[in-house]
Enzyme design. Structure first.
Site, PDB file in Angstrom:
ATOM      1  N   LEU A  25       0.760   2.732  -5.835  1.00 36.72           N
ATOM      2  CA  LEU A  25      -0.401   3.607  -5.771  1.00 36.72           C
ATOM      3  C   LEU A  25      -0.071   4.855  -4.968  1.00 36.72           C
ATOM      4  O   LEU A  25       0.780   4.822  -4.073  1.00 36.72           O
ATOM      5  CB  LEU A  25      -1.578   2.880  -5.114  1.00 36.72           C
ATOM      6  CG  LEU A  25      -2.051   1.574  -5.768  1.00 36.72           C
ATOM      7  CD1 LEU A  25      -3.194   0.974  -4.958  1.00 36.72           C
ATOM      8  CD2 LEU A  25      -2.483   1.803  -7.205  1.00 36.72           C
ATOM      9  N   ASP A  26      -0.750   5.961  -5.276  1.00 39.98           N
ATOM     10  CA  ASP A  26      -0.640   7.148  -4.428  1.00 39.98           C
ATOM     11  C   ASP A  26      -1.051   6.767  -3.010  1.00 39.98           C
ATOM     12  O   ASP A  26      -1.853   5.847  -2.800  1.00 39.98           O
ATOM     13  CB  ASP A  26      -1.560   8.265  -4.938  1.00 39.98           C
ATOM     14  CG  ASP A  26      -1.104   8.838  -6.273  1.00 39.98           C
ATOM     15  OD1 ASP A  26       0.043   8.544  -6.683  1.00 39.98           O
ATOM     16  OD2 ASP A  26      -1.896   9.554  -6.911  1.00 39.98           O
ATOM     17  N   ARG A  27      -0.549   7.500  -2.039  1.00 34.41           N
ATOM     18  CA  ARG A  27      -0.719   7.151  -0.631  1.00 34.41           C
ATOM     19  C   ARG A  27      -2.177   6.856  -0.261  1.00 34.41           C
ATOM     20  O   ARG A  27      -2.463   5.914   0.468  1.00 34.41           O
ATOM     21  CB  ARG A  27      -0.187   8.284   0.255  1.00 34.41           C
ATOM     22  CG  ARG A  27      -0.388   8.074   1.747  1.00 34.41           C
ATOM     23  CD  ARG A  27       0.041   9.307   2.511  1.00 34.41           C
ATOM     24  NE  ARG A  27       1.473   9.485   2.444  1.00 34.41           N
ATOM     25  CZ  ARG A  27       2.343   8.965   3.313  1.00 34.41           C
ATOM     26  NH1 ARG A  27       1.909   8.206   4.298  1.00 34.41           N
ATOM     27  NH2 ARG A  27       3.631   9.200   3.194  1.00 34.41           N
ATOM     28  N   THR A  29      -4.780   6.149  -2.323  1.00 36.07           N
ATOM     29  CA  THR A  29      -5.528   5.348  -3.289  1.00 36.07           C
ATOM     30  C   THR A  29      -5.685   3.914  -2.769  1.00 36.07           C
ATOM     31  O   THR A  29      -4.711   3.316  -2.315  1.00 36.07           O
ATOM     32  CB  THR A  29      -4.813   5.323  -4.651  1.00 36.07           C
ATOM     33  OG1 THR A  29      -4.659   6.665  -5.120  1.00 36.07           O
ATOM     34  CG2 THR A  29      -5.601   4.529  -5.680  1.00 36.07           C
TER      35      THR A  29
END
Length: 214
Positions: A25-27, A29
């Site tokens: 996941l993006d940081r 998210t």
């Protein structure tokens, strides 16, 4: 996160297991992360992802009320700095030379919340058909409904640079409303056999549940 995972799965690691994160996941998210405890499981999950058999769904809180209930965005993505100036190296953009990217969007609900930057917001269910960097965030921003709290694809990319320099401030709060982008990994499914779900995280649920909705 990696440190906590190693502590949680210390027995499996000590017994010869190999811990691998399947969906990254993006940081900022929140939500579901699928973890394989053995090399064999990691390989099997990797094959499922290559065959597009691992389905993902996200919930996003966006600015505005879309005029549609369902929308499919089919727009290729590439790193913006390859085609035009960008102060953020990783920032993505829609470009004909980019990799194919498709995201399906459904409006879950529209609601009002009184803020200094507007009062109309929506909860969107996003189903990525491909897995490009920042795909959901770029596609939503491209149709005029950026994710609340997004420092890169929101009101101004300079907000990201200010955040790096100063950390979270009252001024940034006025413009972004949330200290992280409002994107949550809500469902992972493997065919019709296995499914995992995660309710909207408390900070995002509080944001979209405070005022009247329609």
């Amino acid at each position: 996160m990696w440190k906590q995972l190693r502590e949680l799965l210390a027995f499996e690691i000590a017994s010869g297991g190999q811990v691998s994160i399947v969906n990254r996941l993006d940081r900022e998210t929140s939500g579901l992360v699928l973890v394989a405890k053995t090399a064999i499981a990691a390989r099997d999950f990797g094959l499922l992802m290559q065959r597009h058999s691992l389905r993902k769904e996200y919930l996003a809180i966006v600015w505005g009320w879309p005029e549609w209930e369902h929308k499919l965005i089919d727009a290729p993505l590439d790193r913006q700095s390859k085609h035009q100036h960008s102060v953020i190296w990783l920032k993505q953009t829609i470009h004909v030379a980019g990799a194919p990217a498709q995201t399906e969007f459904f409006v879950e609900r529209r609601f009002r919340r009184s803020t200094s930057a507007g009062d109309r917001f929506s909860v969107i269910r996003a189903i990525p058909r491909t897995g490009r960097t920042h795909q959901i965030r770029v596609h939503l921003a491209s149709i005029g409904h950026p994710i609340v709290g997004d420092k890169i694809y929101g009101p101004d990319e300079q907000l990201y640079l200010r955040f790096i320099e100063t950390g979270w401030t009252g001024e940034l709060s006025q413009e972004l409303l949330l200290p992280r982008h409002a994107l949550h990994s809500a469902k992972l499914a493997i065919g019709d056999h296995r499914e995992w779900t995660s309710a909207l995280s408390p900070d995002l649920a509080e944001f979209c549940g405070s005022d009247s909705s329609r």
